[in-house]
Scaffold this active site. Sequence first.
Site, short mmCIF file in Angstrom:
data_model
loop_
_atom_site.label_atom_id
_atom_site.label_comp_id
_atom_site.label_asym_id
_atom_site.label_seq_id
_atom_site.Cartn_x
_atom_site.Cartn_y
_atom_site.Cartn_z
N SER A 127 -47.26 21.84 0.15
CA SER A 127 -46.33 22.58 1.01
C SER A 127 -45.09 23.05 0.28
O SER A 127 -44.40 23.95 0.73
CB SER A 127 -45.91 21.71 2.19
OG SER A 127 -45.17 20.59 1.72
N GLY A 128 -44.73 22.38 -0.84
CA GLY A 128 -43.48 22.69 -1.52
C GLY A 128 -42.28 22.00 -0.90
O GLY A 128 -41.14 22.32 -1.24
N GLY A 130 -41.91 18.59 -1.02
CA GLY A 130 -41.79 17.26 -1.60
C GLY A 130 -42.58 16.21 -0.87
O GLY A 130 -42.21 15.03 -0.85
N GLU A 164 -45.35 7.78 -9.66
CA GLU A 164 -45.96 9.12 -9.68
C GLU A 164 -46.06 9.70 -11.08
O GLU A 164 -47.12 10.17 -11.50
CB GLU A 164 -45.16 10.07 -8.80
CG GLU A 164 -45.25 9.82 -7.32
CD GLU A 164 -44.50 10.89 -6.56
OE1 GLU A 164 -45.08 11.97 -6.34
OE2 GLU A 164 -43.32 10.66 -6.20
N ASP A 176 -37.43 15.04 -5.57
CA ASP A 176 -38.09 14.74 -4.31
C ASP A 176 -37.95 13.27 -3.92
O ASP A 176 -37.76 12.94 -2.74
CB ASP A 176 -39.57 15.10 -4.39
CG ASP A 176 -39.81 16.58 -4.63
OD1 ASP A 176 -38.85 17.36 -4.45
OD2 ASP A 176 -40.93 16.95 -5.00
#
Length: 360
Positions: A127-128, A130, A164, A176
């Site tokens: 989705s952008g 985060g 991550e 994010d």
Amino acid sequence: MSAIQPEARPVSAWRYSNVRSRAPLRLGLGGGGTDLAPYCDDYGGVVLNATIDRYAYAHLSARDDEMILFKADDLGRDEMLPCNLDFNICDGLLLHRAVYRHMMLHHNGGRAVPLTITTTIDVPAGSGLGASSALTVALIEAFVVAMQLPLGPYDIAQLAFEIERVQLGLMGGKQDQYAAAFGGFNFIEFLKGGVGVIVNPLRLRTSYLNEFESSLVICFSGQSRESADIIKQQVGGLKQLDDSTIHAMHAIKAHATEMKSFLLAGRVRSTADVLRQSWLSKKETASSVSNSNVERLLEVAMQAGAWAGKVSGAGGGGFIMLLTDPEKRFGLIRTLNEAGGEASAVKLTFEGVEAWAVPE
């Protein structure tokens, strides 16, 4: 000398065995990309972002068998595994696996416990906003509350980043995780040399904040995107000391600082002007930041009265954020929806990740 591990505690001895959590998603207004290594390590980065009323959710509950169940309900995926740590964190539901394994190794004496871990996210993948980092933060916070761990928002954000980017090797920056952990309207500094991160909350007057929120529209382009490819291209330009990429990053960083000043002064229209300039600079960092559908929706928006717009996140699709005269917002949303977008108003939020025990 190896680190001393805490004593193992069975799940029945945890403070809570049925916990829910949520972490807010964010809009990246300015500075996105300057939180990427090696840029932020060499020059220092700044990001201006704000969390919104879209969330990543996690639910952690004890089981009475010797199994671990990972579920991503929004993806329609689940994995049932034996109750041990002999699994590959880079397979399947990566974030579920990696967070669970880290918590068992570092906070439960290396002892696996039978749990069901269920997650959902309010928006599509890619989705952008985060979302994957917000999900990682939500998962960590659920364990923090269940096990009563002494981890604050900086600790949680840094751990999410390490899981991550280091353990899983997923491409991306640092903003994010901090946005999800802290929540709110923040100007975040990533210090040169990688020596630390400073989260500076923006203390806007209520009238300025209301005017900005009333000017804001988000629109899903209908295309989820794989940010790793875009980020890889950006990082490649930085590592090769590509002049155009570095120049664009410098401009993006300056735009974030300029936007912060305009917002603190209540100048939303001037903020929109810088947002437009920032989008032009962002498109210079990688050829895949924009595409024909994004450009089409932005053109539709401008013709319908938007002041400016840009893609939130790495680019390539996902959500577009726009600023407009509040009196034209309804018409802008209607026009974008008629053009095939999924547009709506959005509310800003000011709480970071939260977790709570499920009432009996």
